[in-house]
Write an enzyme that holds these catalytic residues in place. Structure first.
Site, PDB file in Angstrom:
ATOM      1  N   LYS A  53     -13.753  -5.589   7.729  1.00 56.18           N
ATOM      2  CA  LYS A  53     -14.534  -5.121   8.879  1.00 56.18           C
ATOM      3  C   LYS A  53     -15.963  -5.629   8.840  1.00 56.18           C
ATOM      4  O   LYS A  53     -16.570  -5.846   9.879  1.00 56.18           O
ATOM      5  CB  LYS A  53     -14.505  -3.592   8.971  1.00 56.18           C
ATOM      6  N   LYS A 100      -1.428  -8.475  10.722  1.00 55.64           N
ATOM      7  CA  LYS A 100      -0.858  -7.170  11.092  1.00 55.64           C
ATOM      8  C   LYS A 100      -1.186  -6.834  12.544  1.00 55.64           C
ATOM      9  O   LYS A 100      -2.192  -7.305  13.086  1.00 55.64           O
ATOM     10  CB  LYS A 100      -1.342  -6.066  10.136  1.00 55.64           C
ATOM     11  N   LYS A 137      -5.223  -2.640  16.455  1.00 60.13           N
ATOM     12  CA  LYS A 137      -5.803  -2.169  17.724  1.00 60.13           C
ATOM     13  C   LYS A 137      -6.944  -3.035  18.193  1.00 60.13           C
ATOM     14  O   LYS A 137      -7.232  -3.105  19.378  1.00 60.13           O
ATOM     15  CB  LYS A 137      -6.347  -0.751  17.523  1.00 60.13           C
TER      16      LYS A 137
END
Ligand code: TYM
Length: 333
Positions: A116, A198, A201
């Site tokens: 992130k 993966k 969202k």
């Protein structure tokens, strides 16, 4: 008496965007399945979500929608505790205390933090760094024994165990040691646009994810476009990650094994298989989508459930927080 013997479960989901099939099969569907056999505490983790910038109006809407979705998928607010994390101030309180028992080095090693901070290089805030401590507080506050999650959260549950062990060694038995509960076949659902990534969202490509609220046409279109390989056999194998991912999804819906799926589609091509996966997914999501429409339009009911859930979560966590306060030397009034 029976009630007291049930193991406690805790899990959470961030209210950022609509949940996708990875969230659903990797975690949420198990939340639903586990609620008869365990004492379950489930949370919409709003505090976690602001570690990445959010649009306030959208976030507020997403919190209600995510909450309504849990109810729509059959999580019963009478049976399980369903609440919004920020409605129980004990999470932030315990998180602060635990952050004083977590090492900088441990947090630096978290892969989600590394990912992130690369993705949001302009906003590597302290919350992003201490995110796993808040997650440890979520789990430990309720003395949870099991934590149903996808494989991407395993490292955070392991850190939670380390923090709990450290605290217990210093102050005596305080926290229950939690275990991750991961269903192997759906531990990591991959992107439909890139089967080596993966399903996430935050993916900017809308064709990479199927959300649980997508309508039938959208679902069919996304599965038809799903990236596979140049072969034609519905089989697992080297270079067939795309097909294997679709097989995992189909297996999750139909409860068929990989072998059974390979047999079912013997002699058929990718086109037939993709249509079958799309139809199975669309059919299985339909009842939840209909429940969702009803629940989200009943604001009074939603608010009542949120209030009751917050009260129950506070009551369930109070004892642990008081115990921790006492152990570290604070005064409980
Ligand atoms: P979040 O909101 O990213 O995801 C919710 C759940 O979905 C799982 N998941 C997946 N499973 C399989 N395949 C995928 N592609 C996939 N993508 C997501 C996640 O593993 C998760 O179980 N940090 C957590 C939220 C959280 C939490 C907690 C979880 C906060 N406190 C305490 C458990 C216990 C998160 O960001 O999940």
């Amino acid at each position: 008496m029976e009630e007291n013997k049930k193991k406690r479960i805790f899990s959470g989901i961030q209210p950022t965007n609509t949940p996708h099939l990875g969230n659903y099969f990797g975690a949420l569907r198990n939340w639903y399945k586990l609620q008869d056999d365990y004492e379950c505490v489930y949370s919409i983790v709003d505090l976690h979500s602001i570690t990445v910038r959010q649009d306030p109006a959208k976030l507020r809407r997403q919190i209600s929608e995510s909450y309504a979705l849990l109810l729509a998928m059959g999580i019963d607010p009478e049976k399980s505790v369903v609440f919004v994390q920020g409605h129980n101030p004990a999470h932030a309180q315990l998180s602060w205390i635990l952050s004083c028992y977590t090492q900088f080095g441990e947090l630096s090693r978290m892969t989600q933090f590394k990912d992130k901070s690369q993705k949001h290089a302009d906003n590597i805030n302290a919350g992003l760094f201490t995110y796993p401590v808040l997650m440890a507080a979520d789990i430990l506050l309720y003395q949870a024994e099991l934590v149903p999650v996808g494989i991407d959260q395993k490292q955070h549950v392991e850190l939670t165990r380390n923090i709990a062990e450290r605290f217990n060694n210093l102050y005596g038995e305080t926290f229950t040691m939690p275990e991750p509960y991961i269903v192997k076949s759906v531990q990591k659902i991959m992107s439909l646009a890139d089967p080596n990534k993966k399903m996430s969202k935050s993916d900017e490509n809308p064709n990479a994810i199927v959300t649980v609220l997508d309508d039938r046409d959208t679902i069919m279109r996304k599965f038809k476009r799903a990236v596979t390989d140049s072969g034609c056999e519905v089989k697992r194998g080297e270079g067939k990650e795309g097909i294997e991912n679709l097989m995992s999804i189909y297996g999750a819906v139909t409860e068929k094994t990989f072998d059974e799926i390979e047999k079912e589609f013997e002699g058929k091509g990718y086109g037939d298989f993709k249509t079958a996966v799309g139809e199975a997914v669309a059919d299985s999501l339909l009842p939840m989508q209909e429940n969702f429409k009803r629940i989200i339009s009943d604001k009074g009911y939603l608010e009542k459930c949120m209030k009751d859930g917050a009260g129950k979560a506070f009551a369930a966590s109070r004892k642990t927080l008081q115990k921790v306060n006492r152990k570290v030397g604070f005064i409980n009034l």
